[in-house]
Design an enzyme around this catalytic site. Structure first.
Site, PDB file in Angstrom:
ATOM      1  N   LYS A 108      29.751  42.716  -5.158  1.00  0.00           N
ATOM      2  CA  LYS A 108      30.437  42.647  -3.862  1.00  0.00           C
ATOM      3  C   LYS A 108      29.977  41.342  -3.202  1.00  0.00           C
ATOM      4  CE  LYS A 108      30.323  43.269   0.089  1.00  0.00           C
ATOM      5  NZ  LYS A 108      30.496  42.126   1.011  1.00  0.00           N
ATOM      6  N   GLU A 166      16.214  41.322  -1.534  1.00  0.00           N
ATOM      7  CA  GLU A 166      15.808  39.933  -1.287  1.00  0.00           C
ATOM      8  C   GLU A 166      16.307  39.575   0.096  1.00  0.00           C
ATOM      9  OE1 GLU A 166      13.846  38.256  -3.030  1.00  0.00           O
ATOM     10  OE2 GLU A 166      13.940  39.101  -5.049  1.00  0.00           O
ATOM     11  N   CYS A 223      17.175  31.167   2.427  1.00  0.00           N
ATOM     12  CA  CYS A 223      16.141  32.150   2.790  1.00  0.00           C
ATOM     13  C   CYS A 223      14.743  31.571   2.644  1.00  0.00           C
ATOM     14  CB  CYS A 223      16.286  33.376   1.902  1.00  0.00           C
ATOM     15  SG  CYS A 223      16.323  32.953   0.156  1.00  0.00           S
ATOM     16  N   GLU A 266      14.432  34.293  12.084  1.00  0.00           N
ATOM     17  CA  GLU A 266      15.123  33.450  11.108  1.00  0.00           C
ATOM     18  C   GLU A 266      16.394  32.876  11.748  1.00  0.00           C
ATOM     19  OE1 GLU A 266      17.131  35.368   7.782  1.00  0.00           O
ATOM     20  OE2 GLU A 266      16.236  33.906   6.453  1.00  0.00           O
TER      21      GLU A 266
END
Ligand code: NAD
Length: 483
Positions: free
Chosen positions: A182, A256, A290, A386
């Site tokens: 997906k 992750e 990331c 973040e």
């Protein structure tokens, strides 16, 4: 379609790719993908629902029986063949990725070359997935075998779409699983292309399915009882939802998630090298990485020079449409632009010094200036959260500071870096840093051969390297009584 050549250009509309066939969405709904450099529509993509997910999972369950029992040599060769096909189609794939995601063309190429390496690497591992023999004395035999789970759900974010497709799909297939992928709704196009290359390489259509769509399709996949293991790459908030859904059926998850990664610069660092690495670490892919170098913790004795130099690097970047291969492209979507713009306001309001950048660029496309905030404190939001944009937060430290207390004082623990010419100091730092990956005198030091994953809220499990195969194989122990 399975066994046939893949498309050579973009289509006006994409259906789901199930069992090697293009299948219209059950809802009949499509969503537009947009070129983030121009804000113009690229194409329309099927919007997945639970019915589409069910069809794909059913196809994967069927294909698994054959794929699992394919001779591991043959299985590995077919997985490895995908690498060759990616290289054959690299130019077109990179163009599609650059247009869909916004990234500079050469970065797209680099990531897709990385995608080829995953298929090559894991293809080579398929016939080496050995178990072990356990000594139990003269009257018994005991051994382990490593078996695939079955259907692996792969949920992918929008920042490195093609590369992350390969990072999960290649080891899953090499281990004998079937996958349902997906992709993210704003960057689905490379997933379709790569899935077709898998089919062209001889991997059964039902072993690699792609259902496009957003959160509803993702949630349906994580809740589906036919899914045996889930690999999710994305934000912490969505990762928590994935874990909750998986808990209902005790489905294993590999997560992750995000990062807020510290780069420590000591007085004895090669400053030029540190500036270059941190700039590359935070500005590559417009900071939508990331493992980016989000926070620079710089010793006061080299602080001013570091800030001046990295600001100069930031000011030298040329921004442009990805296909023109500038140094930096746009952010991926209007929503994400709004989020990053919000952090630019937050940094200014929190009282950090805006050294350079700090603005959204006027005109078409989702462009943000490369930005450096200095004199930040670790309790500021721009030092803790973040941002996922080209925004560096710089914090000074002195000899009285335990720099690891600052570096580790975040919820995340994905990557960390240390810049020093003192070997002992580098090793000590590597021991103290709470992160799954520590880079010394470089950034993005990991390769597809090295395990990658997070401490703390940055995730569960490891991708890349042989360690990733643990997410796709379960161990069975066989105990035999010879008496
Ligand atoms: P996101 O969490 O919003 O979405 C990720 C994927 O999950 C998308 O495909 C999305 O459609 C899907 N999704 C949304 N809701 C869902 C639900 N309820 N159930 C299942 N799936 C659902 O993340 P994003 O904004 O696309 O990506 C950015 C995030 O990804 C950042 O936090 C970044 O750090 C992280 N990331 C981590 C790594 C890593 O290896 N650790 C790599 C790349 C990106």
């Amino acid at each position: 379609m399975a066994g046939q050549s893949v498309q050579r250009q973009l289509w006006e509309q994409y259906d789901h790719l199930v069992e090697g066939n293009w299948v219209e969405p059950a809802s009949g709904e499509y969503v537009e993908t947009v070129d983030p450099g121009t804000e113009e529509p690229i194409t329309a993509v099927a919007d997945g629902t639970a019915a589409d997910v069910d069809r794909a999972v059913t196809a994967a369950i069927e294909a698994f029986a054959t794929w699992r029992d394919t001779d591991p040599v043959e299985r590995g060769q077919r997985v490895g063949r995908v690498a060759d096909l990616i290289r054959d189609h690299l130019d077109e794939l990179a163009q599609i990725e650059s247009r869909d995601q916004g990234k500079p063309l050469s970065q797209a190429r680099h990531e897709l070359e990385g995608a080829a390496r995953y298929f090559e690497y894991y293809g080579g591992a398929a016939d080496k997935l050995e178990g072990s023999s356990i000594p139990v004395g003269p009257d018994g035999v005991d051994y382990t075998v490593r078996e695939p789970y079955g259907v692996s759900a792969q949920i992918i974010p929008w920042n490195l779409p093609g590369n992350l497709f390969a990072r999960g799909v290649a080891p899953a297939l090499a281990a004998g699983n079937a996958v349902v992928v997906k992709p993210a709704p704003t960057t689905p196009l490379s997933a379709f292309y790569l899935a077709e290359l898998c089919h062209e390489a001889g991997i059964p259509g039902g072993a690699v399915n792609v259902v496009s769509g957003g959160g509803a399709a993702g949630a349906a996949l994580t809740e589906h009882e036919g899914v045996d293991t889930i690999t999710f790459t994305g934000s912490v908030v969505t990762g928590q939802k994935v874990m909750e859904a998986a808990a209902k059926s005790i489905t294993p998850v590999t997560l992750e998630l995000g990062g807020k990664n510290p780069a420590i610069v000591y007085p004895d660092a090669d400053l030029e090298r540190a500036v270059e690495a941190v700039a590359m670490g935070i500005f590559t892919n417009a900071g939508q990485v990331c493992s980016a170098a989000d926070r620079a913790l710089v010793h006061e004795s080299v602080y001013d020079e570091f800030v001046d130099r990295i600001a100069a690097v930031a000011e030298g970047y040329d921004l442009g449409h990805g296909l023109d291969d500038p140094e930096m492209g746009p952010l991926n979507s209007a929503d994400h632009l709004a989020k990053v713009a919000g952090y630019l306001d937050t940094g200014k309001a929190e009282g950090a010094t805006l050294v350079t950048g700090g603005e959204v660029r006027d005109g078409e496309g989702y462009f943000v200036e490369p930005t450096v905030f200095a004199d930040a404190h670790n309790d500021m939001r721009i030092a803790q959260e973040e941002i996922f944009g080209p925004v560096l937060t710089v914090l000074p430290f002195d000899n009285d500071t335990d720099v690891f207390d600052v570096a580790n004082d975040v919820d995340y623990g994905l990557t960390a870096g240390v810049f020093t010419t003192d070997l002992a100091r580098a090793h000590r730092a590597a021991k103290r840093l709470e992160a799954g990956n520590v880079y010394v005198n470089q950034w993005f030091g990991d390769t597809n051969r090295t395990p990658f994953g997070g401490y703390k809220q940055s995730g569960i499990g490891r991708e890349k390297g042989l360690a990733a195969l643990d997410s796709y194989l379960q161990t069975k122990n066989v105990a035999i009584d010879l008496g």
